[in-house]
Write a protein that holds these residues in place. Sequence first.
Motif, short mmCIF file in Angstrom:
data_model
loop_
_atom_site.label_atom_id
_atom_site.label_comp_id
_atom_site.label_asym_id
_atom_site.label_seq_id
_atom_site.Cartn_x
_atom_site.Cartn_y
_atom_site.Cartn_z
N ALA A 65 30.81 45.92 31.09
CA ALA A 65 31.77 46.66 31.89
C ALA A 65 32.63 45.69 32.68
O ALA A 65 32.23 44.55 32.92
CB ALA A 65 31.05 47.62 32.85
N ALA A 66 33.82 46.17 33.07
CA ALA A 66 34.73 45.34 33.86
C ALA A 66 35.48 46.20 34.85
O ALA A 66 35.64 47.42 34.64
CB ALA A 66 35.71 44.60 32.95
N ILE A 67 35.93 45.56 35.93
CA ILE A 67 36.69 46.26 36.97
C ILE A 67 37.79 45.33 37.47
O ILE A 67 37.56 44.15 37.71
CB ILE A 67 35.76 46.73 38.10
N SER A 68 38.99 45.85 37.59
CA SER A 68 40.12 45.04 38.03
C SER A 68 40.12 44.89 39.54
O SER A 68 39.43 45.61 40.25
CB SER A 68 41.42 45.68 37.57
N SER A 108 43.10 45.09 41.33
CA SER A 108 44.26 45.74 41.92
C SER A 108 44.01 47.21 42.26
O SER A 108 44.24 47.63 43.38
CB SER A 108 45.45 45.63 40.98
N ASP A 109 43.51 47.97 41.27
CA ASP A 109 43.32 49.40 41.51
C ASP A 109 41.93 49.86 41.10
O ASP A 109 41.69 51.06 40.96
CB ASP A 109 44.36 50.21 40.75
N SER A 110 41.05 48.86 40.91
CA SER A 110 39.68 49.16 40.50
C SER A 110 39.63 49.97 39.21
O SER A 110 38.74 50.81 39.03
CB SER A 110 38.90 49.87 41.61
N SER A 111 40.58 49.71 38.33
CA SER A 111 40.47 50.28 36.98
C SER A 111 39.21 49.73 36.32
O SER A 111 38.79 48.61 36.61
CB SER A 111 41.69 49.90 36.15
N THR A 112 38.64 50.52 35.43
CA THR A 112 37.39 50.10 34.79
C THR A 112 37.48 50.19 33.27
O THR A 112 38.32 50.90 32.72
CB THR A 112 36.21 50.97 35.27
N LYS A 113 36.55 49.47 32.65
CA LYS A 113 36.46 49.45 31.19
C LYS A 113 34.98 49.30 30.85
O LYS A 113 34.26 48.57 31.54
CB LYS A 113 37.27 48.27 30.66
N TYR A 114 34.54 49.99 29.78
CA TYR A 114 33.13 49.96 29.40
C TYR A 114 32.95 49.71 27.91
O TYR A 114 33.80 50.13 27.10
CB TYR A 114 32.46 51.29 29.74
N VAL A 144 27.47 51.81 26.48
CA VAL A 144 27.01 52.17 27.82
C VAL A 144 27.88 53.24 28.47
O VAL A 144 27.56 53.72 29.57
CB VAL A 144 26.96 50.93 28.75
N LYS A 145 28.95 53.63 27.82
CA LYS A 145 29.88 54.61 28.40
C LYS A 145 29.15 55.91 28.68
O LYS A 145 28.41 56.42 27.83
CB LYS A 145 31.04 54.82 27.43
N GLY A 146 29.35 56.44 29.88
CA GLY A 146 28.69 57.68 30.26
C GLY A 146 27.33 57.47 30.90
O GLY A 146 26.76 58.40 31.48
N ARG A 147 26.78 56.27 30.79
CA ARG A 147 25.46 55.98 31.38
C ARG A 147 25.57 54.95 32.51
O ARG A 147 24.79 55.02 33.47
CB ARG A 147 24.51 55.44 30.31
N PHE A 148 26.47 54.00 32.39
CA PHE A 148 26.63 52.93 33.38
C PHE A 148 27.92 53.15 34.16
O PHE A 148 28.92 53.62 33.62
CB PHE A 148 26.70 51.56 32.70
N THR A 149 27.89 52.74 35.44
CA THR A 149 29.07 52.81 36.29
C THR A 149 29.24 51.50 37.04
O THR A 149 28.31 51.07 37.73
CB THR A 149 28.97 53.97 37.29
N ILE A 150 30.41 50.90 36.90
CA ILE A 150 30.72 49.66 37.61
C ILE A 150 31.54 50.02 38.85
O ILE A 150 32.38 50.93 38.82
CB ILE A 150 31.49 48.68 36.70
#
Length: 124
Positions: free
Chosen positions: A49-52, A54-60, A64-70
């Motif tokens: 997972a990643a988080i920017s 600037s606006d805390s955009s995220t990518k998974y 893990v999508k739907g199970r993990f949260t960054i």
Amino acid sequence: QVQLVESGGGLVQAGGSLRLSCAASGRTFSKYGMGWFRQGPGKEREFVAAISWSDSSTKYADSVKGRFTISRDNAENTMYLQMNNLKPEDTAVYYCAADRLGRLSRWRLTYDYWGQGTQVTVSS
């Protein structure tokens, strides 16, 4: 220079949850793009997972999508990875990483700084 320290790993049963933390040193943490990667036994290090910055955009990663949260708390210089519904295939050493250019990226080579890792083991 940024130093990253992961914590929160451990042993959990399948279906359980863990929250990983990544504490960063340095006054410019809020400007860094941040990511989580993992490396399982006999496997290459892979994106989680990643988080920017600037606006805390995220990518998974799809796995893990739907199970993990960054998430991140810039005031505390800390990034988190909430992991729910863990599966045995999530067993790995989890690493946090920082990109000084603040990008949102799934590519290992984007990142300039890495932590030492924290072990997550999920039993079936």
